[in-house]
Design a protein around this motif. Structure first.
Motif, PDB file in Angstrom:
ATOM      1  N   PHE A 149       0.841  -1.360   0.008  1.00  0.00           N
ATOM      2  CA  PHE A 149      -0.078   0.060  -0.025  1.00  0.00           C
ATOM      3  C   PHE A 149       0.857   1.310   0.033  1.00  0.00           C
ATOM      4  O   PHE A 149       0.700   2.257  -0.590  1.00  0.00           O
ATOM      5  CB  PHE A 149      -0.756   0.013   1.048  1.00  0.00           C
ATOM      6  N   LYS A 150       1.885   1.330   0.707  1.00  0.00           N
ATOM      7  CA  LYS A 150       2.976   2.321   0.583  1.00  0.00           C
ATOM      8  C   LYS A 150       3.103   2.645  -0.624  1.00  0.00           C
ATOM      9  O   LYS A 150       3.252   3.614  -1.097  1.00  0.00           O
ATOM     10  CB  LYS A 150       4.006   2.108   1.572  1.00  0.00           C
ATOM     11  N   GLU A 151       3.608   1.655  -1.297  1.00  0.00           N
ATOM     12  CA  GLU A 151       4.166   1.933  -2.878  1.00  0.00           C
ATOM     13  C   GLU A 151       3.064   2.514  -3.525  1.00  0.00           C
ATOM     14  O   GLU A 151       3.237   3.151  -4.348  1.00  0.00           O
ATOM     15  CB  GLU A 151       4.786   0.782  -3.452  1.00  0.00           C
ATOM     16  N   ARG A 152       1.901   1.930  -3.493  1.00  0.00           N
ATOM     17  CA  ARG A 152       0.782   2.345  -4.130  1.00  0.00           C
ATOM     18  C   ARG A 152       0.496   3.831  -4.056  1.00  0.00           C
ATOM     19  O   ARG A 152       0.444   4.653  -4.873  1.00  0.00           O
ATOM     20  CB  ARG A 152      -0.564   1.760  -3.719  1.00  0.00           C
ATOM     21  N   ASP A 153       0.524   4.251  -2.675  1.00  0.00           N
ATOM     22  CA  ASP A 153       0.331   5.712  -2.323  1.00  0.00           C
ATOM     23  C   ASP A 153       1.454   6.676  -2.879  1.00  0.00           C
ATOM     24  O   ASP A 153       0.910   7.512  -3.471  1.00  0.00           O
ATOM     25  CB  ASP A 153       0.401   5.863  -0.950  1.00  0.00           C
ATOM     26  N   ILE A 154       2.496   6.021  -2.855  1.00  0.00           N
ATOM     27  CA  ILE A 154       3.673   6.993  -3.380  1.00  0.00           C
ATOM     28  C   ILE A 154       3.522   7.121  -4.857  1.00  0.00           C
ATOM     29  O   ILE A 154       3.632   8.305  -5.319  1.00  0.00           O
ATOM     30  CB  ILE A 154       5.008   6.498  -3.006  1.00  0.00           C
ATOM     31  N   ASN A 155       3.157   5.987  -5.509  1.00  0.00           N
ATOM     32  CA  ASN A 155       2.874   6.073  -6.974  1.00  0.00           C
ATOM     33  C   ASN A 155       1.730   6.943  -7.466  1.00  0.00           C
ATOM     34  O   ASN A 155       1.680   7.610  -8.546  1.00  0.00           O
ATOM     35  CB  ASN A 155       2.758   4.680  -7.584  1.00  0.00           C
ATOM     36  N   GLU A 156       0.656   7.214  -6.402  1.00  0.00           N
ATOM     37  CA  GLU A 156      -0.587   7.828  -6.841  1.00  0.00           C
ATOM     38  C   GLU A 156       0.036   9.438  -6.564  1.00  0.00           C
ATOM     39  O   GLU A 156      -0.784  10.134  -6.938  1.00  0.00           O
ATOM     40  CB  GLU A 156      -1.778   7.280  -6.050  1.00  0.00           C
ATOM     41  N   ARG A 157       0.689   9.806  -5.685  1.00  0.00           N
ATOM     42  CA  ARG A 157       0.997  11.050  -5.273  1.00  0.00           C
ATOM     43  C   ARG A 157       1.821  12.008  -6.416  1.00  0.00           C
ATOM     44  O   ARG A 157       2.815  11.195  -6.986  1.00  0.00           O
ATOM     45  CB  ARG A 157       2.002  11.099  -4.081  1.00  0.00           C
ATOM     46  N   GLU A 158       1.113  12.974  -6.796  1.00  0.00           N
ATOM     47  CA  GLU A 158       1.714  13.691  -8.124  1.00  0.00           C
ATOM     48  C   GLU A 158       3.146  13.981  -7.858  1.00  0.00           C
ATOM     49  O   GLU A 158       3.721  14.655  -6.829  1.00  0.00           O
ATOM     50  CB  GLU A 158       0.988  14.879  -8.343  1.00  0.00           C
ATOM     51  N   GLY A 159       3.980  13.587  -8.497  1.00  0.00           N
ATOM     52  CA  GLY A 159       5.571  14.169  -8.661  1.00  0.00           C
ATOM     53  C   GLY A 159       6.244  13.376  -7.539  1.00  0.00           C
ATOM     54  O   GLY A 159       7.612  13.856  -7.253  1.00  0.00           O
ATOM     55  N   ALA A 160       5.779  12.235  -6.868  1.00  0.00           N
ATOM     56  CA  ALA A 160       6.550  11.731  -5.839  1.00  0.00           C
ATOM     57  C   ALA A 160       7.509  10.349  -6.469  1.00  0.00           C
ATOM     58  O   ALA A 160       8.265  10.082  -5.529  1.00  0.00           O
ATOM     59  CB  ALA A 160       5.541  11.257  -4.644  1.00  0.00           C
ATOM     60  N   SER A 161       7.219  10.078  -7.442  1.00  0.00           N
ATOM     61  CA  SER A 161       7.812   8.901  -7.908  1.00  0.00           C
ATOM     62  C   SER A 161       8.442   8.832  -9.491  1.00  0.00           C
ATOM     63  O   SER A 161       7.573   9.829 -10.076  1.00  0.00           O
ATOM     64  CB  SER A 161       6.982   7.734  -7.894  1.00  0.00           C
ATOM     65  N   VAL A 162       9.141   7.861  -9.974  1.00  0.00           N
ATOM     66  CA  VAL A 162       9.410   7.883 -11.387  1.00  0.00           C
ATOM     67  C   VAL A 162       9.297   6.489 -11.865  1.00  0.00           C
ATOM     68  O   VAL A 162       9.952   5.546 -11.018  1.00  0.00           O
ATOM     69  CB  VAL A 162      11.044   8.386 -11.388  1.00  0.00           C
ATOM     70  N   ALA A 163       8.497   6.101 -12.778  1.00  0.00           N
ATOM     71  CA  ALA A 163       8.488   4.797 -13.321  1.00  0.00           C
ATOM     72  C   ALA A 163       9.932   4.458 -14.013  1.00  0.00           C
ATOM     73  O   ALA A 163      10.449   5.293 -14.728  1.00  0.00           O
ATOM     74  CB  ALA A 163       7.406   4.844 -14.073  1.00  0.00           C
ATOM     75  N   LEU A 164      10.169   3.140 -13.718  1.00  0.00           N
ATOM     76  CA  LEU A 164      11.445   2.733 -14.439  1.00  0.00           C
ATOM     77  C   LEU A 164      11.079   2.079 -15.782  1.00  0.00           C
ATOM     78  O   LEU A 164       9.894   1.191 -15.907  1.00  0.00           O
ATOM     79  CB  LEU A 164      12.037   1.547 -13.515  1.00  0.00           C
TER      80      LEU A 164
END
Ligand SMILES: Cc1cc2nc3c(=O)[nH]c(=O)nc-3n(C[C@H](O)[C@H](O)[C@H](O)COP(=O)(O)O)c2cc1C
Length: 331
Positions: free
Chosen positions: A100-115
């Motif tokens: 769930f933590k990963e999901r939340d981070i991925n949903e937050r605008e500008g918080a993650s980068v897809a590889l």
């Protein structure tokens, strides 16, 4: 060494060739910097003898304390309170919260980068193992995103599902636990499938990525942006990058920090948690080296870092999360 066989030589030859090595062996065997009875020794050594050696007058080595006290018997794995109570529910609780933590981070605008997808490495394993070497000369040419993606995937990426359901049945997908296969198994083994070691990529020179600190999220194969560097960060990094004068900071593309989240496996394994984490960091690190070798990249492990300044640079508290290893990667 020729066992008991005698070799004739003149005194001059003996002095020239053999005295040095003999002295080295004598010195190594007799100059132990501490007594294993340091705590109880009646006669204390003068401070000059132990200053700058890895001990202090009254204490044992931290490693010694740890090894003497960890796993005196299998009961020390806290069978009644730790492993048993962790049997299945604890694992699912722990791992689903990670998901769930990963999901939340991925949903937050500008918080993650897809590889991007990792490269398919088909190099022969035997040849790769034979040719792996710690490489300290790096060109400073940038890494591609695909190469970084591959280093992370082969290092500690998700390679399968682990079904916790008894008898090979299936858990339903629930809001509370998420994916029915809560446990995603990875390229490197981990005690109890708990994966307490996290990879922090300090990116210096990767195409399409701003220099900064990124935490690898294996379940979604993405990067959480911890911090993008400003000029001050680069100055701070220069201060802490004292990991040997044979590797220049300018030539490194990625400094991979291994961060151990102490309670994620200690809750189950108690004092063996640290041992497991160190083993696991080694396994991830070897995966990274072999992937680098197969892709023609340079990599070198580093033990000569300052733990506390590195942790403060990464934003790791040094209490619940500890830096335990570092691998430098370049071209
Ligand atoms: C835990 C660990 C720490 C290391 N620390 C350093 C280091 O600080 N600097 C360095 O140049 N090499 C370091 N190395 C690399 C070793 O020197 C190297 O593995 C060893 O000389 C054998 O060479 P090879 O890896 O090319 O087979 C380290 C290796 C390990 C496993």
């Amino acid at each position: 060494m020729k066992g008991k066989q005698k070799t004739a030589m003149t005194v001059a030859e003996f002095k020239e060739k053999e005295m040095g090595p003999l002295w080295e062996i004598f010195d190594f065997c007799t100059n132990l910097p501490m007594s294993v009875y340091a705590d109880t020794l009646g006669v204390k050594l003068p401070e000059a003898c132990y200053r700058s050696s890895p001990i202090s007058r009254d204490s044992r080595l931290a490693s010694e304390e740890y090894l003497l006290n960890a796993k005196r018997s299998s009961l020390d794995m806290a069978l009644p309170i730790g492993v048993f109570s962790y049997a299945s529910l604890g694992v699912r609780g722990s791992l689903s919260s990670r998901q769930f933590k990963e999901r939340d981070i991925n949903e937050r605008e500008g918080a993650s980068v897809a590889l991007p997808p990792y490269l398919k490495i088909n190099a022969p394993l035997g040849a790769v193992i034979r040719s792996r070497r710690s490489v300290r000369e790096m060109s400073g040419k940038s890494l591609s995103m695909e190469e970084l993606s591959s280093v992370l995937f082969y290092g500690d990426g998700v390679t399968g599902d682990f079904n916790h359901a008894p008898g090979g049945g299936e858990f339903p997908v629930t809001e509370t636990l998420g994916d029915k296969y809560v446990s995603k198994v990875r390229a490197a083994p981990s005690g109890g499938g708990l994966y307490p070691v996290y990879l922090y990529a300090v990116v210096l020179n990767v195409d399409g990525l701003k220099p900064g600190i990124y935490q690898y999220m294996p379940i979604t194969h993405a990067l959480e942006i911890v911090r993008i560097f400003d000029a001050r960060d680069m100055d701070r990094l220069r201060e802490i990058a004292n990991w040997g004068n044979n590797i220049s900071l300018e030539s490194i593309d990625v400094a991979m920090f291994y961060v151990y989240s102490l309670y994620e496996n200690s809750r189950k394994y108690v004092d063996m948690g640290l041992t497991f984490a160190l083993i696991e960091a080694g396994e991830i690190s070897e995966n990274i080296h072999l992937a680098c070798t197969a892709m023609g990249l340079a990599s070198c492990d580093i033990g000569g870092y300052d733990k506390v300044p590195c942790e403060s640079f990464l934003g790791v508290d040094g209490l619940t999360r500890h830096m335990i290893h570092l691998t430098l990667i370049g071209k």
